[in-house]
Design a protein around this motif. Sequence first.
Motif, PDB file in Angstrom:
ATOM      1  N   THR A 146      -6.157  22.838 -30.212  1.00 14.29           N
ATOM      2  CA  THR A 146      -6.009  22.650 -31.966  1.00 14.29           C
ATOM      3  C   THR A 146      -5.048  21.900 -31.542  1.00 14.29           C
ATOM      4  N   GLN A 154      -9.177  18.320 -36.568  1.00 10.47           N
ATOM      5  CA  GLN A 154      -8.500  19.544 -35.985  1.00 10.47           C
ATOM      6  C   GLN A 154      -9.235  20.351 -36.470  1.00 10.47           C
ATOM      7  N   ARG A 157     -11.703  20.531 -33.356  1.00 10.50           N
ATOM      8  CA  ARG A 157     -11.831  20.153 -32.276  1.00 10.50           C
ATOM      9  C   ARG A 157     -12.154  22.737 -32.953  1.00 10.50           C
ATOM     10  N   GLN A 158     -12.209  22.585 -34.032  1.00 10.34           N
ATOM     11  CA  GLN A 158     -11.672  24.641 -34.008  1.00 10.34           C
ATOM     12  C   GLN A 158     -13.557  24.751 -33.861  1.00 10.34           C
TER      13      GLN A 158
END
Length: 298
Positions: A146, A154, A157-158
């Motif tokens: 992340t 981000q 990706r989280q």
Amino acid sequence: MCGVVRLPVRVKVAGRPGCGRRTVTRVLRGAGVVIAGPSELADLDIYVLAEAPKPEDRRALAQPPRPVVAVLNKADLAGFGGEGPLAAAAARCRRLRDLTGVPFYPLAGLAAVAAVDDTVVDDELVGALRVLTTDPADVGSTDRFTATAHRLSQATRQRLLTQLDLFGIAHGVLALREGADRAGLVAALRRASAVDGLLAGIDAAAAPVRYQRLTTANAAESDQQVDARMAAAIEVVRAAGMTVDDGVTTAAHLRRAITWQRYSRGPVSPLHRCCGADIVRGSLRLWERAGGVAEPLE
């Protein structure tokens, strides 16, 4: 046939806090397993662990109020040497089964959720995984995945981590690289999660419940009732690891009746003695319907 026979087998999910009970419950519900409500009686317990059994786990598994199946959740964290984490988790499950006498099954919970819940693998998630097929991210740890700069936001990706974790991300990217579409991606996550092994184990553990429910509901008088009881009895003995001849010839029916009559007279449990008797009864009924004729003893 009596309505009680058609009632589904209900399970209760138990385990210590933090082991992933809610995740396992979501997986089972998504796979069609009926979860008993707070005020409902369960037929089968699903006991969840995420690490080596603690003393309270051992006590719960030693004296379960109902038949129990144990789940080693978070199996994707079992180590990455050898053949991979699921293989390591499966080996650990075999050792735990030998130690406790309870059947254990590994599960990568988040990958399993994605495989059985249609709302997880949506277009956004598939698109993000496709980006990773050509622009890999740092998967050395969740923090690096992340925090390291990448074209995926981000937040995206989280979300991947929250819904798939690194294990599911890796398997998803591999499936897409090999040409999978969305359905193929879901199938890959299902295989990777080991959920089908767990479901098969639950079905096997539920076989005696279904059989006992059926034997309580009818006295096995009609051909249909005899056939149903034999089929349920065969499920029970097969779940215990035994083989039952599926032959449909007159000779096969008679041979099966003789085999299971001998078995039911041996040193077996009352449940298996009843199962043997029902297999004998059903096989002889099939033998008669196939044209078998009893010969007088000389």
